[in-house]
Enzyme design. Structure first.
Site, PDB file in Angstrom:
ATOM      1  N   ARG A 243       0.865  -1.192   0.000  1.00  0.00           N
ATOM      2  CA  ARG A 243       0.000   0.000   0.000  1.00  0.00           C
ATOM      3  C   ARG A 243       0.893   1.231   0.000  1.00  0.00           C
ATOM      4  O   ARG A 243       1.847   1.302   0.769  1.00  0.00           O
ATOM      5  CB  ARG A 243      -0.997  -0.006   1.156  1.00  0.00           C
ATOM      6  CG  ARG A 243      -0.431   0.113   2.531  1.00  0.00           C
ATOM      7  CD  ARG A 243      -1.494   0.378   3.589  1.00  0.00           C
ATOM      8  NE  ARG A 243      -1.060  -0.081   4.892  1.00  0.00           N
ATOM      9  CZ  ARG A 243      -0.126   0.508   5.640  1.00  0.00           C
ATOM     10  NH1 ARG A 243       0.473   1.609   5.208  1.00  0.00           N
ATOM     11  NH2 ARG A 243       0.213   0.008   6.809  1.00  0.00           N
ATOM     12  N   HIS A 247      -1.703   3.423   6.698  1.00  0.00           N
ATOM     13  CA  HIS A 247      -2.726   2.427   7.027  1.00  0.00           C
ATOM     14  C   HIS A 247      -4.110   3.060   6.919  1.00  0.00           C
ATOM     15  O   HIS A 247      -5.026   2.504   6.331  1.00  0.00           O
ATOM     16  CB  HIS A 247      -2.490   1.871   8.436  1.00  0.00           C
ATOM     17  CG  HIS A 247      -3.639   1.066   8.928  1.00  0.00           C
ATOM     18  ND1 HIS A 247      -4.054  -0.081   8.295  1.00  0.00           N
ATOM     19  CD2 HIS A 247      -4.506   1.267   9.960  1.00  0.00           C
ATOM     20  CE1 HIS A 247      -5.110  -0.570   8.931  1.00  0.00           C
ATOM     21  NE2 HIS A 247      -5.404   0.235   9.932  1.00  0.00           N
ATOM     22  N   TYR A 255       6.890   3.645  10.696  1.00  0.00           N
ATOM     23  CA  TYR A 255       7.401   2.285  10.501  1.00  0.00           C
ATOM     24  C   TYR A 255       8.033   2.062   9.123  1.00  0.00           C
ATOM     25  O   TYR A 255       8.469   0.950   8.818  1.00  0.00           O
ATOM     26  CB  TYR A 255       6.260   1.262  10.713  1.00  0.00           C
ATOM     27  CG  TYR A 255       4.993   1.626   9.954  1.00  0.00           C
ATOM     28  CD1 TYR A 255       4.818   1.259   8.622  1.00  0.00           C
ATOM     29  CD2 TYR A 255       3.984   2.387  10.557  1.00  0.00           C
ATOM     30  CE1 TYR A 255       3.690   1.619   7.922  1.00  0.00           C
ATOM     31  CE2 TYR A 255       2.842   2.745   9.860  1.00  0.00           C
ATOM     32  CZ  TYR A 255       2.695   2.358   8.541  1.00  0.00           C
ATOM     33  OH  TYR A 255       1.578   2.726   7.842  1.00  0.00           O
TER      34      TYR A 255
HETATM   35  C1  TPP Z   1     -10.722  -8.167  14.997  1.00  0.00           C
HETATM   36  C2  TPP Z   1     -10.010  -6.860  14.813  1.00  0.00           C
HETATM   37  N1  TPP Z   1      -8.847  -6.649  15.456  1.00  0.00           N
HETATM   38  C3  TPP Z   1      -8.188  -5.473  15.280  1.00  0.00           C
HETATM   39  C4  TPP Z   1      -8.721  -4.495  14.477  1.00  0.00           C
HETATM   40  C5  TPP Z   1      -7.969  -3.180  14.273  1.00  0.00           C
HETATM   41  N2  TPP Z   1      -7.375  -3.188  12.929  1.00  0.00           N
HETATM   42  C6  TPP Z   1      -7.952  -2.570  11.898  1.00  0.00           C
HETATM   43  S1  TPP Z   1      -7.084  -2.770  10.475  1.00  0.00           S
HETATM   44  C7  TPP Z   1      -5.898  -3.665  11.251  1.00  0.00           C
HETATM   45  C8  TPP Z   1      -4.709  -4.180  10.508  1.00  0.00           C
HETATM   46  C9  TPP Z   1      -5.119  -5.105   9.422  1.00  0.00           C
HETATM   47  O1  TPP Z   1      -3.995  -5.450   8.684  1.00  0.00           O
HETATM   48  P1  TPP Z   1      -4.160  -6.331   7.399  1.00  0.00           P
HETATM   49  O2  TPP Z   1      -5.114  -7.437   7.676  1.00  0.00           O
HETATM   50  O3  TPP Z   1      -2.807  -6.703   6.935  1.00  0.00           O
HETATM   51  O4  TPP Z   1      -4.885  -5.377   6.365  1.00  0.00           O
HETATM   52  P2  TPP Z   1      -4.327  -4.047   5.688  1.00  0.00           P
HETATM   53  O5  TPP Z   1      -4.740  -2.908   6.577  1.00  0.00           O
HETATM   54  O6  TPP Z   1      -2.865  -4.157   5.597  1.00  0.00           O
HETATM   55  O7  TPP Z   1      -4.997  -3.990   4.364  1.00  0.00           O
HETATM   56  C10 TPP Z   1      -6.192  -3.821  12.597  1.00  0.00           C
HETATM   57  C11 TPP Z   1      -5.359  -4.557  13.556  1.00  0.00           C
HETATM   58  C12 TPP Z   1      -9.945  -4.763  13.838  1.00  0.00           C
HETATM   59  N3  TPP Z   1     -10.504  -3.866  13.018  1.00  0.00           N
HETATM   60  N4  TPP Z   1     -10.560  -5.955  13.997  1.00  0.00           N
END
Ligand code: TPP
Ligand code: MG
Length: 344
Positions: A243, A247, A255
């Site tokens: 990406r 985030h 990071y």
């Molecule tokens: C069950 C849960 N735990 C934590 C979160 C907080 N959270 C939102 S996005 C994220 C990171 C997700 O990373 P990834 O799955 O790699 O997706 P990306 O954002 O990189 O597309 C987290 C921990 C959440 N929304 N749901």
């Protein structure tokens, strides 16, 4: 919107168009969010366009997808309309969820888009459910779950894959490994070289593909779909991608460095595919420029319509929120309408 046949020249142009549309839409969404126009959060898909478009190009119109908190790209790849999407981002009544969902909950069941999802890892169980429905009804459809590297250690994903593998369901599990879960690098999240090794635990095929190459993603998903329809069960695919934005919009990104981002941008999926199509004579430079400006106009028009649209009426706040076919839930819904649930 019809499915893309990326094996034809027109299909390749359409795939390019959709990748460009995702980038333009999310660039605009980022701008609008920065200007304070959009409520909530937006998580942009810029940089990852080849994954959504490559995967959806291998699907048919009546196949299902489930999405993530980073869902705009999946929606556009599956053929959803920009105006209803942008209106949903604004919380307006003409949005896909009548303005009650926002960026993280866009869904259009008729288009096979079972929902963006604010809960990390919540998509795969829905895909397993959709695949079970398809199997029980004897339909020739598959369900594909997009999820992130950060979701791979989520328990419900493993429950979903286990059942799909055990029952040979027509499901496809596609990890978008964009190298980070929020600010945590993938190697600090998992004890695996490739996330596709997860497949071994379920005795199903697992592949890692170049997620910056739209046709590589397409080929992997096409093969997985074929397998699913032959009742050979699910496939686990990892697409390596990146990406370009934070985030979420506003993320200060301590990071990683600009140099880290620049390395991936050199391999940009849209630029690579554009060059390939120009070299093959599928599209000319001027056709490409025209395509880009048409898309820009469409995105601007969608944003303008969304801005001008009405908010939902407060009296509709509890509409479409409850399964009113269940008497107890219906009673609850009525109470919410009258006193906000105060007397329960
Ligand atoms: C069950 C849960 N735990 C934590 C979160 C907080 N959270 C939102 S996005 C994220 C990171 C997700 O990373 P990834 O799955 O790699 O997706 P990306 O954002 O990189 O597309 C987290 C921990 C959440 N929304 N749901
Ligand atoms: Mg990630």
């Amino acid at each position: 919107m019809v499915a893309i046949d990326i094996e034809t020249q027109n299909g390749q142009k359409e795939a390019l168009r959709r990748m460009l549309t995702i980038r333009a839409f999310d660039t605009k969404a980022g701008e609008l969010f920065g200007d304070g126009e959009l409520p909530g959060f937006v998580h942009l898909y810029i940089g990852e366009e080849a994954v959504g478009v490559g995967a959806c190009s291998a699907l048919e119109e009546d196949d299902y997808i489930t999405s993530t908190h980073r869902g705009h790209g999946h929606c556009i790849a599956k053929g959803l309309e920009l105006e209803e999407m942008m209106s949903e981002l604004y919380g307006k009544a003409n949005g896909y969820c009548n303005g009650k969902g926002g960026s993280m909950h866009i869904a259009d069941v008729d288009a096979g888009m079972l929902g963006a999802n604010g809960i990390v890892g919540a998509g795969p169980p829905l895909a397993t459910g959709a695949a079970l429905t398809s199997q029980l009804k004897g339909e020739d459809t598959v369900a594909l779950a997009f999820f992130g590297d950060g979701a791979v250690a989520q328990g419900q994903i493993h429950e979903a894959i286990n059942l799909a593998a055990t029952w040979d369901l027509p499901a496809i599990f596609l990890v978008e490994n964009n190298q980070f879960g929020e600010g945590t690098p993938v190697e600090k999240q998992h004890n695996l070289q490739n996330l596709s090794e997860t497949a071994e635990a379920y005795n199903i095929p697992g592949f890692t593909v170049d997620g910056m190459d739209v046709t590589a993603v397409y080929e992997a998903v096409k093969e997985a779909r074929k397998r699913a329809l032959e009742r050979d069960g699910p496939t686990f695919i990892e697409a390596d991608t990146y990406r370009y934005r934070g985030h979420f919009e506003g993320d200060q990104q301590p990071y990683r460095t600009d140099e880290d981002i620049a390395i991936w941008k050199e391999n940009d999926a849209i630029e690579r595919f554009r060059e390939r199509l120009i070299d093959a004579g599928t599209i000319t430079e001027s056709e490409f420029d025209k395509m880009e400006s048409e898309i820009s106009e469409q995105v601007e028009a969608a944003a303008e319509t969304a801005k001008e649209a009405d908010y939902p009426d407060p009296s509709e706040a509890y509409d479409d929120m409850f399964n009113t076919s269940v008497p107890e839930i219906n009673d609850f819904a009525q109470q919410m309408r009258t006193d906000g649930g105060e007397n329960r």
